[in-house]
Every structure is written in C-alpha cells, then in structure tokens.
Design an enzyme around this catalytic site. Structure first.
Site, short mmCIF file in Angstrom:
data_model
loop_
_atom_site.label_atom_id
_atom_site.label_comp_id
_atom_site.label_asym_id
_atom_site.label_seq_id
_atom_site.Cartn_x
_atom_site.Cartn_y
_atom_site.Cartn_z
N THR A 134 0.82 -1.21 0.00
CA THR A 134 0.00 0.00 0.00
C THR A 134 0.86 1.27 0.00
O THR A 134 0.41 2.31 -0.48
CB THR A 134 -0.93 0.01 1.22
OG1 THR A 134 -0.17 -0.23 2.41
CG2 THR A 134 -2.00 -1.06 1.10
N THR A 135 2.07 1.19 0.55
CA THR A 135 2.98 2.34 0.49
C THR A 135 3.67 2.39 -0.87
O THR A 135 3.81 3.46 -1.47
CB THR A 135 4.04 2.24 1.61
OG1 THR A 135 3.38 2.04 2.86
CG2 THR A 135 4.87 3.50 1.69
N ASP A 436 -2.02 -8.08 6.98
CA ASP A 436 -1.16 -8.02 5.80
C ASP A 436 -0.56 -9.38 5.49
O ASP A 436 -0.46 -9.78 4.32
CB ASP A 436 -0.04 -6.99 6.01
CG ASP A 436 -0.54 -5.56 5.85
OD1 ASP A 436 -1.76 -5.39 5.64
OD2 ASP A 436 0.27 -4.62 5.94
#
Length: 569
Positions: A134-135, A436
């Site tokens: 996601t980053t 995650d």
C-alpha cells in the site's frame, strides 16, 4: 583608396545608415515591410486571448493535480521498506495511532484536494486487491507523476503520454511474469519466507518468526490450494485481547470470545463434550406493545403476574435442556434484556453454561465453525440444530478472561487468531500486521508466482523498458523511457530510508541488471546489493504487478483531467 571606399558607402553599401528605401537593411524598408506583412488580428484578438487563457487554465489544473499527488506520495515515502520510519497520528477523539502501513496512514490523513483523495483511494484499492504494497503503490504513483510533469513541460500532449504509459505498463507486466518463480503450496518454508518479507517493514518485525507460520497455517486451514483459487479471509477471525506480548499471539482451531461466562447464579465454568445452542430469542418476559400498559390494582394480581413470568422463563429453560444442550450462546438484544436474573438462576440449576451478549455479526461465523443452526424461537429448538465441541472453558489472562471453544467438528473451514499486545497501540499494529500477512498468502492463491523483493523487479522492468523504448519511435519512445526512469524511485527510496547513498546504489543496480543479474536488489541490512532470492526476500507477483497497474491507471486518470467544475448543492 580607403577613404574613397568609406565615402562611397552611403551610395551602394548595404551596411550604410543612409541606405535608400529599396535597401532591405534600411530602417524605412524594415518598418514598411512590417506594415505590409503584419496580419490584421484586430478581429481575432479576443478569440486568441480566450484560447490562450483556456490552455493556461488546463495547464494550471494539471499542475495543481500533479503537485497534490506528489505531496501525498512524499508524505508516506519515508515509511517504505524494512528501514522505513513510523508515523504517529492523533484522531479527533484523542486516540493515538503509530504505524507505517500506507493504507492506515492515508485513511486517517485529512485531505481536501480531489487529486489527493484519488491517491488515498489508490492505496485502498491496493489494500483490497493484494493487501500488501500500500505504500509502494503511492510512491510509484508519485514517481510517475514526476515523469509526467517533465514530459508536459517539454510540450508533449497528455493523450500521447497516457497512451505510452499504458503501453509501458503492459510490457512491464509481461517482464515481471517472465522473471516470476512458480510457487509450490506443499513447500511451507517458501510460503513462510514470502510472508516474512511483508512483516519485515512492520513494528512487529522481530516477531515475524512466530507470526509468519501462524498466518500461513490460518489460510491453509480455510482454503485448499488444490481446488480453490482464492481464500475468503472473513473465515478467519482476529480477536484482540490487551495484555501479554506479541509472542503470546496464537492460532486456535475453534472459537475465542472476549465475553465472559455468566456466573452470577453460580453456573458451570468448564464444560467438556459441549452441545452448544446459538439462541437468538430472549430468556426474559415479553414486553407490551408501544404505548400499552398493564394496570395492577392489588397484590394478588401482582403475585399472579410474577408467577406467570416465572413459569414462562422456566418453560423456555426446560425446552433448552430437553434438547440435550449444556452451553448457550445468547445473542445481544437491544429492545429488552436478553436474560433476567430468574433466567440465570434456572440455567444454573439445569447445569447449563451461558455466554451472553454475542454480537449479531458474529452469529454466521459461529454457526459455520460449530456446524450448527441459529435458533430464533423456542418452538424451533431441536437436537439436530446444536453444535458440538470437545471443550468450552474460561481462561484467565493478564487483562481479564476469555472463553475458548476447542475441538470443533472436522472439517472446520474457519480459524480464530487471538491477538495479544502489551498496550493498545502495539495490539492494533499487531492486528494490522497479521492482516497483511494473511493477505500475502491469499495473493499466492490468486496468482501462484513469486518474485524477488528489494526493488529487484522494479529495476529489472526499468532496464528492460529502456531497451524496449529503443525499438519504438517518436513520442512513444520518449515517454516509455521516462516511465522506466520513474520506476527507479523505489530502489532510491529504499536506499535513502536505510541511510545509504541512493545515487551510488541505483547506479550499481543498473550495472548489475545490465549484466543480466535480474534478481539483484537493495539489501538494507548489509547496505549492499545482493541476490534477493539467495537472501530469501520474496513476495507474491500480484503485489508488484497490482501496484504498478493501479499506479499507472491513477496517473493516467489524473493526466486526462483538464478542468475542475464546481457543482451546485
């Protein structure tokens, strides 16, 4: 002779200031030529000004969007990689959150610019699709926006850039598939390596040796890789319980409740060979309809009313006991008390354990785990609707008690994870890290390929796209080359966050990939370039391919916007 030449310059020399009107270098001739050749723009001036203003407004909108997107990217860029920094956020209610998960940071970030909101949605999309990266997806989008800004200043049309970026993305997807390694689900060690990579950048990275196998076992227990191409993570319930350390986190093949066993009337606290009923009706006297009341005029009527209530509740409890049930899971009620003291007393007399205040959204998961049917009324009580378990017991923890139900019927397609943490912030970060890790294993079900981490795929794609750009012509070649250079932001950011020199690291990576070392990536622990496969740094193909595709799609969408129109309320 020299004097004569200078004297005669006024007559025939074109450099003379006294040149005739026929002389093209004379001032008179120049002004005459200007007057003759200047177009009549008096009638077109207003339209030309409007066109210039419209073009300028479009450029301003694009520049504003690009700057907003880059600002969001820069905000989370320092959180990328194993050596990325954490962010501290304070919500309006005063709650403090510490995390380096890109989706969590952006979800709590207050943004008002429409383009910035698109970057937040981009991170959410990656979280839904792959669960990890996601980053990375936001950092990639920031690098591509930087490339777009450079291309626009050189005069390229947005449609040309957009089409070329899509061409580059298709080629990048093909390159990553060629370097991917097929995954064997019978090899648990490979799955654990892949999950460990996703946990390395988390606050709980030192506990990855416990959490990675736990996540793999949880997903493998709910889905069969031989027959299924996806895993429904709704079948894994993560229960948070404050106290202990992250090392106390455990996987339970059964159920865990944060609710306590009701012991007000002295009921049983431990029940082997449990027969469990999931009850959705109230064990309390019924209430009258709205705006109705019962008027009692003497003590005899009151005694009769209390006797009826007692008989009503006793009858319900006897019906439950008649089915052979010895454990009741009672759903929470908002209209009236789910159970009264009288109900607790009767259940205690009948040696029936009670766990109350079960939430409505837990019922489906409980029934799937226990292989039972929820009972909505007393008339629907049947022995075949009960669930079975080897043991139901209450276990004491440092912060209260929990209820465990173990030994559920096989095959059980659900799992429960008891998540522990020494404080609330660590507990929540542990839960996010487990999510995650579960998503990484699920990604391997969707696309059964692994690729190396440490920015190796981005550098390999960048190198191959540079070669591919040489086979193209015109604006496409220029844009594809800019796309390839933009991907180098990932290794540069990893090196920068690890305290290394990004220029020397990226340069050395280029050389190694040019020599054919396609698995070479940034080893932030040793501060050098290493073979990521040999270092056991691997990740699912879906994480990288999805991040690149979604980032490209978002940048193309921003590129096509040439105006922001206010909407009337």
């Amino acid at each position: 002779e020299t004097q004569k030449k200078f004297a005669n310059r006024g007559e025939g020399d074109p450099l003379s200031k006294k040149a005739t009107p026929n002389n093209p270098r004379s001032g008179h001739a120049r002004s005459l030529a200007r007057t003759q050749t200047q177009p009549d723009t008096m009638g077109e001036g207003e339209g030309g000004t409007q066109l210039d203003t419209g073009k300028r407004q479009q450029d301003d909108v694009r520049t504003s969007n690009i700057m907003a997107g880059k600002a969001i990217s820069d905000a989370v860029r320092t959180s990328l990689g194993p050596r990325g920094m954490d962010k501290m956020m304070e919500t309006q209610s005063g709650e403090v959150i510490i995390t380096n998960d890109g989706a969590t940071i952006l979800r709590h970030m207050s943004v008002s610019h429409p383009a910035a909101k698109m970057m937040v949605e981009l991170s959410k999309s990656q979280d839904i699709e792959a669960g990890d990266g996601t980053t990375s997806v936001v950092v990639l989008a920031g690098g591509l926006l930087n490339a777009v800004q450079t291309l626009l200043t050189r005069g390229l049309h947005p449609n040309q850039i957009s089409d070329a970026f899509q061409l580059a993305n298709n080629k990048a997807d093909e390159i990553m598939r060629n370097m991917a390694i097929p995954v064997d689900f019978s090899d648990k060690e490979t799955l654990v390596k892949c999950t460990t990579t996703s946990l390395c950048s988390k606050v709980v990275s030192q506990n990855s040796s416990l959490l990675a196998p736990l996540a793999v076992d949880a997903v493998m227990s709910i889905a069969d890789p031989a027959t299924e191409t996806n895993a429904d993570l709704n079948n894994i319930k993560v229960v948070q319980k404050l106290g202990g350390t992250v090392d106390d986190t455990e996987l339970i093949q059964g159920l865990v409740f944060s609710q306590k066993i009701s012991k007000a009337a002295g009921g049983p606290m431990r029940m082997p060979n449990a027969k469990i009923a999931v009850v959705q009706f109230c064990l309390s006297p019924p209430k009258t309809d709205i705006e109705n009341s019962v008027v009692i005029s003497d003590y005899q009527q009151m005694d009769r009313l209390l006797k009826e209530e007692r008989n009503y509740i006793a009858d319900l409890c006897k019906k439950i006991a008649k089915t052979g049930c010895n454990v009741v899971l009672l759903q929470k009620s908002i209209l009236r008390d789910a159970i009264t003291d009288l109900g607790l007393h009767f259940l205690s007399k009948l040696k029936i354990m009670l766990i109350r205040d079960i939430e409505r959204d837990q019922i489906e998961f409980i029934c799937k785990t226990l292989n039972c049917t929820p009972i909505a009324s007393a008339d629907a009580l049947r022995p075949e609707k009960l669930g079975k378990a080897d043991m139901v017991e209450e276990i004491a923890t440092s912060d209260g008690k929990i209820v465990k139900i173990t030994g559920v019927p096989k095959p059980c397609k659900t799992a429960s994870i008891l998540c522990r943490g020494s404080n609330k912030m660590m507990l929540e970060e542990n839960e996010r890290s487990i999510h995650d890790a579960l998503c990484v294993v699920r990604s391997l079900f969707k696309q059964r390929y692994l690729i190396p981490g440490g920015s190796a795929p981005e550098m390999e794609v960048s190198h191959k796209l540079m070669e591919y750009a040489k086979t193209l012509s015109g604006a496409d070649s220029f844009c594809v080359r800019a796309y390839a250079e933009a991907l180098e932001i990932v290794p540069a950011t990893l090196a920068e966050n690890a305290g290394l020199n990004p220029i020397s690291i990226v340069t050395e990576l280029r050389q190694k990939h040019a020599r054919g070392e396609q698995y070479a990536g940034v080893n932030v622990r040793k501060g050098t370039i290493s073979n990521m496969n040999e270092e056991n740094v691997v990740q699912p193909l879906l994480v990288s391919s999805s991040a690149l595709s979604l980032a490209t799609e978002c940048v193309r969408m921003l590129l096509k916007i040439d105006g922001i129109v206010p909407v009337a309320m």
